[in-house]
Design a protein around this motif. Structure first.
Motif, PDB file in Angstrom:
ATOM      1  N   UNK A   1       0.873  -1.173   0.000  1.00 21.38           N
ATOM      2  CA  UNK A   1       0.000   0.000   0.000  1.00 21.38           C
ATOM      3  C   UNK A   1       0.911   1.223   0.000  1.00 21.38           C
ATOM      4  N   UNK A   2       0.732   2.118  -0.970  1.00 16.64           N
ATOM      5  CA  UNK A   2       1.632   3.260  -1.111  1.00 16.64           C
ATOM      6  C   UNK A   2       0.891   4.557  -0.810  1.00 16.64           C
ATOM      7  N   UNK A   3       1.474   5.339   0.139  1.00 16.08           N
ATOM      8  CA  UNK A   3       0.952   6.666   0.463  1.00 16.08           C
ATOM      9  C   UNK A   3       2.132   7.622   0.439  1.00 16.08           C
ATOM     10  N   UNK A   4       2.203   8.443  -0.610  1.00 14.96           N
ATOM     11  CA  UNK A   4       3.345   9.339  -0.757  1.00 14.96           C
ATOM     12  C   UNK A   4       4.601   8.523  -0.994  1.00 14.96           C
ATOM     13  N   UNK A   5       5.621   8.714  -0.134  1.00 11.18           N
ATOM     14  CA  UNK A   5       6.859   7.953  -0.292  1.00 11.18           C
ATOM     15  C   UNK A   5       6.990   6.850   0.763  1.00 11.18           C
ATOM     16  N   UNK A   6       5.856   6.481   1.376  1.00  9.54           N
ATOM     17  CA  UNK A   6       5.842   5.412   2.380  1.00  9.54           C
ATOM     18  C   UNK A   6       5.022   4.228   1.845  1.00  9.54           C
ATOM     19  N   UNK A   7       5.619   3.043   1.913  1.00 12.13           N
ATOM     20  CA  UNK A   7       4.930   1.820   1.494  1.00 12.13           C
ATOM     21  C   UNK A   7       4.730   0.924   2.713  1.00 12.13           C
ATOM     22  N   UNK A   8       3.505   0.436   2.894  1.00 11.99           N
ATOM     23  CA  UNK A   8       3.209  -0.545   3.930  1.00 11.99           C
ATOM     24  C   UNK A   8       3.172  -1.904   3.241  1.00 11.99           C
ATOM     25  N   UNK A   9       3.788  -2.917   3.869  1.00 11.72           N
ATOM     26  CA  UNK A   9       3.961  -4.225   3.247  1.00 11.72           C
ATOM     27  C   UNK A   9       3.473  -5.332   4.171  1.00 11.72           C
TER      28      UNK A   9
ATOM     29  N   UNK B   1      -4.511  -7.961   5.399  1.00 14.60           N
ATOM     30  CA  UNK B   1      -4.443  -6.637   4.772  1.00 14.60           C
ATOM     31  C   UNK B   1      -4.669  -5.505   5.765  1.00 14.60           C
ATOM     32  N   UNK B   2      -4.851  -5.846   7.020  1.00 13.12           N
ATOM     33  CA  UNK B   2      -5.094  -4.831   8.050  1.00 13.12           C
ATOM     34  C   UNK B   2      -4.105  -4.978   9.189  1.00 13.12           C
ATOM     35  N   UNK B   3      -4.560  -5.548  10.309  1.00  8.18           N
ATOM     36  CA  UNK B   3      -3.721  -5.692  11.506  1.00  8.18           C
ATOM     37  C   UNK B   3      -2.487  -6.555  11.264  1.00  8.18           C
ATOM     38  N   UNK B   4      -2.495  -7.352  10.182  1.00  9.16           N
ATOM     39  CA  UNK B   4      -1.371  -8.238   9.893  1.00  9.16           C
ATOM     40  C   UNK B   4      -0.264  -7.637   9.040  1.00  9.16           C
ATOM     41  N   UNK B   5      -0.306  -6.297   8.822  1.00  9.38           N
ATOM     42  CA  UNK B   5       0.786  -5.662   8.061  1.00  9.38           C
ATOM     43  C   UNK B   5       2.106  -5.910   8.790  1.00  9.38           C
ATOM     44  N   UNK B   6       3.212  -5.883   8.042  1.00 14.62           N
ATOM     45  CA  UNK B   6       4.511  -6.228   8.631  1.00 14.62           C
ATOM     46  C   UNK B   6       5.478  -5.064   8.785  1.00 14.62           C
ATOM     47  N   UNK B   7       5.727  -4.324   7.694  1.00 11.12           N
ATOM     48  CA  UNK B   7       6.691  -3.234   7.755  1.00 11.12           C
ATOM     49  C   UNK B   7       6.208  -2.015   6.981  1.00 11.12           C
ATOM     50  N   UNK B   8       6.874  -0.890   7.261  1.00 12.16           N
ATOM     51  CA  UNK B   8       6.713   0.323   6.461  1.00 12.16           C
ATOM     52  C   UNK B   8       8.090   0.706   5.935  1.00 12.16           C
ATOM     53  N   UNK B   9       8.115   1.102   4.652  1.00  8.71           N
ATOM     54  CA  UNK B   9       9.356   1.443   3.963  1.00  8.71           C
ATOM     55  C   UNK B   9       9.285   2.897   3.496  1.00  8.71           C
ATOM     56  N   UNK B  10      10.386   3.629   3.664  1.00  4.79           N
ATOM     57  CA  UNK B  10      10.527   4.929   3.002  1.00  4.79           C
ATOM     58  C   UNK B  10      11.132   4.621   1.642  1.00  4.79           C
TER      59      UNK B  10
END
Length: 126
Positions: free
Chosen positions: A17-25, A95-104
């Motif tokens: 999931x991409x918001x700006x320059x942050x991706x949630x994986x 796809x919700x509480x089970x997200x793992x990391x956030x990337x810049x």
């Protein structure tokens, strides 16, 4: 099988999931179903900058351990610490509480290599 259309996917069964320059994986519903009951998620790459397709952690299920591959180059800025005490969230809410990391994200051009929900459905034969 749930496959949110607003997300991007990888051939390694991660969602992004991409918001700006942050991706949630996280890993997809298909991946968690194939793995079975998740008992542990390990990410020792917090605050590290990795390249696309490098291993950023592992997910351990009752029967197997699988590597987790970074879908986009960048710095791992956050780990979902709730998974330390509730790794089963990956199974119950991938796809919700089970997200793992956030990337810049460090290379926006790589986003075009991610799969749409339709392309991912074709990949898994759904």
């Amino acid at each position: 099988m749930s496959l949110p259309a607003n997300l991007k996917y990888t051939k390694d069964h991660e969602w992004v999931s991409i918001e700006g320059d942050i991706a949630t994986v996280g890993i997809t519903h298909f991946a968690q179903k194939e793995l079975g009951d998740i008992v542990y998620v390990e990410v020792e790459t917090l605050d590290q900058t990795l390249d696309k397709d490098e291993v950023f952690g592992t997910v351990e299920a009752v029967k197997t351990v699988s590597d987790l591959f970074l879908p986009l180059s960048g710095e791992i800025i956050e780990f979902n610490e709730a998974l330390e005490s509730q790794p089963e969230s990956v199974n119950t809410d991938p796809y919700g509480a089970g997200w793992m990391i956030k990337i810049k994200i460090s290379n926006n051009a790589e986003i075009t290599s991610l799969l749409s929900s339709e392309s991912y459905k074709e990949l898994i034969g759904a």
